[in-house]
Design an enzyme around this catalytic site. Structure first.
Site, PDB file in Angstrom:
ATOM      1  N   ASN A   1     -11.085  -2.243  -5.089  1.00  0.00           N
ATOM      2  CA  ASN A   1     -10.329  -1.334  -5.968  1.00  0.00           C
ATOM      3  C   ASN A   1     -11.018  -1.114  -7.317  1.00  0.00           C
ATOM      4  O   ASN A   1     -10.696  -0.150  -8.023  1.00  0.00           O
ATOM      5  CB  ASN A   1      -8.896  -1.835  -6.193  1.00  0.00           C
ATOM      6  CG  ASN A   1      -7.996  -1.728  -4.982  1.00  0.00           C
ATOM      7  OD1 ASN A   1      -7.068  -2.515  -4.808  1.00  0.00           O
ATOM      8  ND2 ASN A   1      -8.235  -0.751  -4.112  1.00  0.00           N
TER       9      ASN A   1
ATOM     10  N   ASP B   1       0.826  -1.215   0.000  1.00  0.00           N
ATOM     11  CA  ASP B   1       0.000   0.000   0.000  1.00  0.00           C
ATOM     12  C   ASP B   1       0.858   1.262   0.000  1.00  0.00           C
ATOM     13  O   ASP B   1       1.992   1.246   0.494  1.00  0.00           O
ATOM     14  CB  ASP B   1      -0.919  -0.027   1.234  1.00  0.00           C
ATOM     15  CG  ASP B   1      -2.091   0.923   1.100  1.00  0.00           C
ATOM     16  OD1 ASP B   1      -2.338   1.432  -0.014  1.00  0.00           O
ATOM     17  OD2 ASP B   1      -2.770   1.172   2.114  1.00  0.00           O
TER      18      ASP B   1
END
Ligand code: IPE
Ligand code: IPE
Ligand code: MG
Length: 251
Positions: free
Chosen positions: A66, A18
């Site tokens: 996502n 991330d």
């Protein structure tokens, strides 16, 4: 830093990669540039995990959630993924690394699926390290797909409700056949699981670092592995049971 103890390495390392977007934004660059740099970190981490002797490496590359990002970013990520797999398959062959994918592949574009199938087929005989990419992956989605498969098998008479143990149910997950992760690393300072491997992380040791994924280094990876080796995994037992490997005197 102390050298790593080869006897106490995690068998399976999972990583939530991330912070690509923030890495780029801090440098006034487009988010996709962060993803491109992130792909370079993937190479470094795969190489190092392989060198150290990690048997299973699972990377969270694209979550079910996502898909809600701007279409332009989703498209760019899919293109990057395809390019990465195409480019790196030769290296995976040299290193004896096998590709595996978990997640809802039905949602991935056809060309990405074809590229993945090629890479999985080509590397299927490799035995060195299993590199699992979590793509269009969500833990809850995986669990509900597994539950549906169990229900279908019960209806078909292949399974009875009494057969459904923890092990049996686990075998219906995308990760069926894989050991649970021993160690989870998440970069970029977020301290959450974000729907990753909900079932499999039950007893995983967690490690969070502030570093954004494009800045993650071999040094930091080693630091994380050393931290793992300093932990006592009790699995519900007492510390005495673990360290003395005998029954405690005073129960
Ligand atoms: C991780 O980086 C990569 C993916 C989720 C695909 P992000 O894109 O989430 O980066 P941040 O969290 O916005 O910085
Ligand atoms: C988790 O990161 C998914 C991947 C790394 C692929 P996100 O950036 O999507 O997670 P949230 O939205 O911050 O929880
Ligand atoms: Mg993020």
């Amino acid at each position: 830093m102390l050298p790593l103890d080869p006897e106490r390495l995690p068998v399976h390392v999972a990583i939530i990669m991330d912070g690509n977007g923030r890495w780029a934004q801090e440098r006034m660059l487009k988010r996709i540039v962060g993803h491109q740099r992130g792909a370079e970190t993937v190479n470094m981490v795969v190489e190092h995990a392989w060198q150290v002797g990690i048997k299973y490496l699972t990377l969270f590359a694209f979550s079910s959630e996502n898909w809600s990002r701007p279409a332009i970013e989703v498209r760019a990520l899919m293109a990057l993924l395809k390019k990465y797999i195409r480019k790196e398959t030769a290296r995976m062959m040299r290193k004896n690394i096998r590709y595996n994918v978990i997640g809802n592949r039905a949602d991935l574009p056809d060309d990405v699926n074809e590229t993945l199938d090629d890479a999985i087929r080509q590397t299927s005989g490799n035995t060195g390290m299993l590199l699992t990419l979590a793509l269009s992956y969500g833990g809850r989605q995986e669990l509900s797909r597994a539950a549906a498969r169990v229900a279908r098998d019960v209806l078909a008479g292949k399974l009875t409700p009494e057969d459904i143990s923890v092990e049996k149910f686990g075998s219906y997950l995308d990760t069926g056949g894989l050991p649970d992760p021993d160690f989870l690393i998440r970069t970029s300072g977020e301290m959450r699981i974000s729907n990753f491997l909900l079932w499999q992380l039950a007893y995983t040791e967690l490690y969070f670092t502030e570093t954004n994924w494009p800045d993650f280094t071999i040094n930091e990876f080693n630091k994380a592995l050393a931290d793992f080796q300093s932990r006592e995994r009790r699995f519900g037992k007492t510390s005495d049971q673990i360290s003395l490997r005998t029954e405690p005197l005073n129960v």
